[in-house]
Design a protein around this motif. Structure first.
Motif, PDB file in Angstrom:
ATOM      1  N   THR A 167       5.173   2.997  -2.708  1.00 46.73           N
ATOM      2  CA  THR A 167       4.620   2.526  -3.976  1.00 46.73           C
ATOM      3  C   THR A 167       3.135   2.821  -4.050  1.00 46.73           C
ATOM      4  OG1 THR A 167       6.274   0.772  -4.176  1.00 46.73           O
ATOM      5  CG2 THR A 167       4.251   0.516  -5.462  1.00 46.73           C
ATOM      6  N   TYR A 168       2.408   2.565  -2.966  1.00 44.04           N
ATOM      7  CA  TYR A 168       0.974   2.856  -2.926  1.00 44.04           C
ATOM      8  C   TYR A 168       0.722   4.354  -3.112  1.00 44.04           C
ATOM      9  CZ  TYR A 168      -3.547   4.005  -0.914  1.00 44.04           C
ATOM     10  OH  TYR A 168      -4.796   4.543  -0.701  1.00 44.04           O
ATOM     11  N   PHE A 169       1.488   5.184  -2.405  1.00 45.35           N
ATOM     12  CA  PHE A 169       1.308   6.631  -2.534  1.00 45.35           C
ATOM     13  C   PHE A 169       1.625   7.102  -3.951  1.00 45.35           C
ATOM     14  CE2 PHE A 169       2.292   7.148   2.253  1.00 45.35           C
ATOM     15  CZ  PHE A 169       0.965   6.917   2.555  1.00 45.35           C
ATOM     16  N   SER A 170       2.693   6.579  -4.529  1.00 48.63           N
ATOM     17  CA  SER A 170       3.080   6.979  -5.889  1.00 48.63           C
ATOM     18  C   SER A 170       2.019   6.555  -6.901  1.00 48.63           C
ATOM     19  CB  SER A 170       4.434   6.368  -6.258  1.00 48.63           C
ATOM     20  OG  SER A 170       5.461   6.856  -5.417  1.00 48.63           O
ATOM     21  N   GLN A 171       1.515   5.345  -6.757  1.00 45.38           N
ATOM     22  CA  GLN A 171       0.473   4.864  -7.667  1.00 45.38           C
ATOM     23  C   GLN A 171      -0.785   5.718  -7.564  1.00 45.38           C
ATOM     24  OE1 GLN A 171      -0.031   0.755  -6.559  1.00 45.38           O
ATOM     25  NE2 GLN A 171       1.659   0.032  -7.837  1.00 45.38           N
ATOM     26  N   THR A 172      -1.158   6.082  -6.344  1.00 47.13           N
ATOM     27  CA  THR A 172      -2.364   6.889  -6.136  1.00 47.13           C
ATOM     28  C   THR A 172      -2.187   8.292  -6.689  1.00 47.13           C
ATOM     29  OG1 THR A 172      -2.831   5.624  -4.117  1.00 47.13           O
ATOM     30  CG2 THR A 172      -4.030   7.685  -4.428  1.00 47.13           C
ATOM     31  N   ALA A 173      -1.014   8.884  -6.456  1.00 44.45           N
ATOM     32  CA  ALA A 173      -0.745  10.221  -6.979  1.00 44.45           C
ATOM     33  C   ALA A 173      -0.757  10.228  -8.508  1.00 44.45           C
ATOM     34  CB  ALA A 173       0.609  10.722  -6.467  1.00 44.45           C
ATOM     35  N   THR A 174      -0.194   9.200  -9.109  1.00 51.89           N
ATOM     36  CA  THR A 174      -0.187   9.088 -10.570  1.00 51.89           C
ATOM     37  C   THR A 174      -1.608   8.944 -11.100  1.00 51.89           C
ATOM     38  OG1 THR A 174       2.005   8.064 -10.558  1.00 51.89           O
ATOM     39  CG2 THR A 174       0.670   7.754 -12.533  1.00 51.89           C
ATOM     40  N   LEU A 175      -2.424   8.150 -10.404  1.00 48.42           N
ATOM     41  CA  LEU A 175      -3.804   7.926 -10.827  1.00 48.42           C
ATOM     42  C   LEU A 175      -4.636   9.198 -10.724  1.00 48.42           C
ATOM     43  CD1 LEU A 175      -5.942   5.820 -11.715  1.00 48.42           C
ATOM     44  CD2 LEU A 175      -6.408   5.438  -9.286  1.00 48.42           C
ATOM     45  N   THR A 176      -4.440   9.953  -9.636  1.00 48.01           N
ATOM     46  CA  THR A 176      -5.221  11.174  -9.430  1.00 48.01           C
ATOM     47  C   THR A 176      -4.627  12.372 -10.162  1.00 48.01           C
ATOM     48  OG1 THR A 176      -3.985  11.738  -7.410  1.00 48.01           O
ATOM     49  CG2 THR A 176      -5.977  10.380  -7.158  1.00 48.01           C
ATOM     50  N   GLY A 177      -3.350  12.255 -10.545  1.00 46.39           N
ATOM     51  CA  GLY A 177      -2.685  13.371 -11.210  1.00 46.39           C
ATOM     52  C   GLY A 177      -2.353  14.507 -10.266  1.00 46.39           C
ATOM     53  N   ASN A 178      -2.222  14.198  -8.983  1.00 48.28           N
ATOM     54  CA  ASN A 178      -1.983  15.240  -7.982  1.00 48.28           C
ATOM     55  C   ASN A 178      -1.114  14.677  -6.864  1.00 48.28           C
ATOM     56  OD1 ASN A 178      -2.234  17.386  -6.074  1.00 48.28           O
ATOM     57  ND2 ASN A 178      -4.218  17.920  -6.975  1.00 48.28           N
ATOM     58  N   LEU A 179      -0.157  15.470  -6.405  1.00 48.76           N
ATOM     59  CA  LEU A 179       0.710  15.037  -5.302  1.00 48.76           C
ATOM     60  C   LEU A 179      -0.011  15.072  -3.962  1.00 48.76           C
ATOM     61  CD1 LEU A 179       4.124  16.729  -6.242  1.00 48.76           C
ATOM     62  CD2 LEU A 179       3.420  14.339  -6.586  1.00 48.76           C
ATOM     63  N   THR A 180      -1.155  15.735  -3.908  1.00 46.29           N
ATOM     64  CA  THR A 180      -1.998  15.741  -2.717  1.00 46.29           C
ATOM     65  C   THR A 180      -3.293  15.013  -3.031  1.00 46.29           C
ATOM     66  OG1 THR A 180      -1.079  17.833  -1.888  1.00 46.29           O
ATOM     67  CG2 THR A 180      -3.221  17.164  -1.034  1.00 46.29           C
ATOM     68  N   PHE A 181      -3.645  14.052  -2.214  1.00 41.71           N
ATOM     69  CA  PHE A 181      -4.841  13.251  -2.470  1.00 41.71           C
ATOM     70  C   PHE A 181      -5.395  12.736  -1.149  1.00 41.71           C
ATOM     71  CE2 PHE A 181      -1.023  10.663  -2.839  1.00 41.71           C
ATOM     72  CZ  PHE A 181      -1.277   9.622  -1.956  1.00 41.71           C
ATOM     73  N   THR A 182      -6.584  12.171  -1.207  1.00 44.66           N
ATOM     74  CA  THR A 182      -7.238  11.601  -0.031  1.00 44.66           C
ATOM     75  C   THR A 182      -7.263  10.088  -0.144  1.00 44.66           C
ATOM     76  OG1 THR A 182      -8.642  13.559   0.232  1.00 44.66           O
ATOM     77  CG2 THR A 182      -9.348  11.530   1.350  1.00 44.66           C
ATOM     78  N   MET A 183      -6.733   9.405   0.854  1.00 47.46           N
ATOM     79  CA  MET A 183      -6.776   7.944   0.877  1.00 47.46           C
ATOM     80  C   MET A 183      -8.206   7.469   1.135  1.00 47.46           C
ATOM     81  SD  MET A 183      -3.420   6.563   2.911  1.00 47.46           S
ATOM     82  CE  MET A 183      -3.790   7.448   4.450  1.00 47.46           C
ATOM     83  N   ASN A 184      -8.592   6.403   0.456  1.00 49.71           N
ATOM     84  CA  ASN A 184      -9.911   5.819   0.669  1.00 49.71           C
ATOM     85  C   ASN A 184      -9.879   4.707   1.721  1.00 49.71           C
ATOM     86  OD1 ASN A 184     -11.468   7.290  -1.332  1.00 49.71           O
ATOM     87  ND2 ASN A 184     -10.251   6.211  -2.853  1.00 49.71           N
ATOM     88  N   PHE A 185      -8.714   4.533   2.349  1.00 49.81           N
ATOM     89  CA  PHE A 185      -8.543   3.484   3.350  1.00 49.81           C
ATOM     90  C   PHE A 185      -8.457   4.069   4.752  1.00 49.81           C
ATOM     91  CE2 PHE A 185      -6.119   1.021  -0.093  1.00 49.81           C
ATOM     92  CZ  PHE A 185      -7.207   0.206  -0.377  1.00 49.81           C
ATOM     93  N   THR A 186      -9.004   3.341   5.729  1.00 51.98           N
ATOM     94  CA  THR A 186      -8.656   3.597   7.117  1.00 51.98           C
ATOM     95  C   THR A 186      -7.250   3.039   7.334  1.00 51.98           C
ATOM     96  OG1 THR A 186      -9.512   1.466   7.886  1.00 51.98           O
ATOM     97  CG2 THR A 186     -11.074   3.306   7.790  1.00 51.98           C
ATOM     98  N   ARG A 187      -6.656   3.308   8.483  1.00 51.14           N
ATOM     99  CA  ARG A 187      -5.321   2.767   8.751  1.00 51.14           C
ATOM    100  C   ARG A 187      -5.355   1.235   8.761  1.00 51.14           C
ATOM    101  NH1 ARG A 187      -4.710   7.326   7.813  1.00 51.14           N
ATOM    102  NH2 ARG A 187      -3.364   8.862   8.849  1.00 51.14           N
ATOM    103  N   GLU A 188      -6.416   0.673   9.298  1.00 52.55           N
ATOM    104  CA  GLU A 188      -6.535  -0.788   9.345  1.00 52.55           C
ATOM    105  C   GLU A 188      -6.659  -1.361   7.932  1.00 52.55           C
ATOM    106  OE1 GLU A 188      -9.257  -4.250  11.519  1.00 52.55           O
ATOM    107  OE2 GLU A 188      -9.590  -2.136  11.948  1.00 52.55           O
TER     108      GLU A 188
END
Length: 229
Positions: A167-188
């Protein structure tokens, strides 16, 4: 002197802020000559506001990242939302005057923030051209915040960790308009955002890669499944 400093050093960043969409440079300078503000620099790990604080001034992020965090009854930190350059923090508290009873505003990376009393601005209407733009922009920001929180609710209501991550990945991809994106979070931080443990998130990300759902290289993510419309 402070006003001159801000206009020279931050005018370009302020013009890209969601609060000053469609402002001209002259309108922005006129706005800040009318309303009081302060600028502060914050170090990583610093807490700007915490539960019990009265948040009179909203913050416009000029640089850096701010996480809004809540602490569970078990003492675990959960990231409610992350805000970045050009975005606002504390706007709802500043406007309504409601007491902050739960939110920790934490500096995730060193940040410069401009503080502005939105309640005072709203109580001091102006016939200047920029004021209508300000009202339109703050209304959109508040509506967008509501949508953002609804997205977080959508994520948290997923039953499994995999579903939350997807869900997080899908929301981020929809927001950026790209299936490839950079997360702004560390793993923690990602674990805190999806309300899980770092080790569990790392294991699940590995399994998702093995299953061909995503490709992850550091913080770069490529989605390999079809997004729902």
């Amino acid at each position: 002197m402070q006003h001159f400093y801000v206009m020279k050093n931050y005018i370009d960043k302020l013009l890209t802020s969601e609060l000053f969409v469609d402002f001209s440079s002259d309108e922005l300078q006129e706005f800040f000559s009318e309303y009081k503000y302060t600028i502060r620099s914050h170090k990583k790990g610093e807490e700007i506001y915490g539960p019990g604080d009265t948040i009179k001034n909203a913050g416009i992020i000029l640089s850096g990242q701010i996480n809004v965090v809540q602490i569970t009854s078990m003492g675990k930190e959960e990231i409610v939302v992350s805000e970045f350059e050009g975005e606002l923090i504390g706007q709802a508290f500043s406007i309504t005057g409601q007491h902050n009873s739960f939110a920790h505003f934490q500096v995730a990376s060193a940040a410069d923030i401009l503080y502005l009393d939105l309640h005072t601005v709203l109580l001091s209407p102006s016939d200047k051209s920029y004021y209508r733009k300000f009202i339109n922009n703050i209304t959109k920001i508040l509506a967008s915040t509501n949508i953002q929180l609804n997205k977080k609710i959508q994520l948290l209501t997923q039953k499994t960790l995999r579903e939350k991550l997807l869900t997080y990945f899908s929301q981020t991809a929809t927001l950026t308009g790209n299936l490839t994106f950079t997360m702004n979070f560390t793993r923690e931080q990602l674990a805190a955002y999806v309300c899980s443990e770092r080790s569990s998130v790392c294991r699940e990300l590995g399994r998702m890669q093995d299953d061909g759902l995503v490709i992850i290289n550091g913080n770069n993510v490529t989605i390999c499944y079809e997004l729902e419309c």
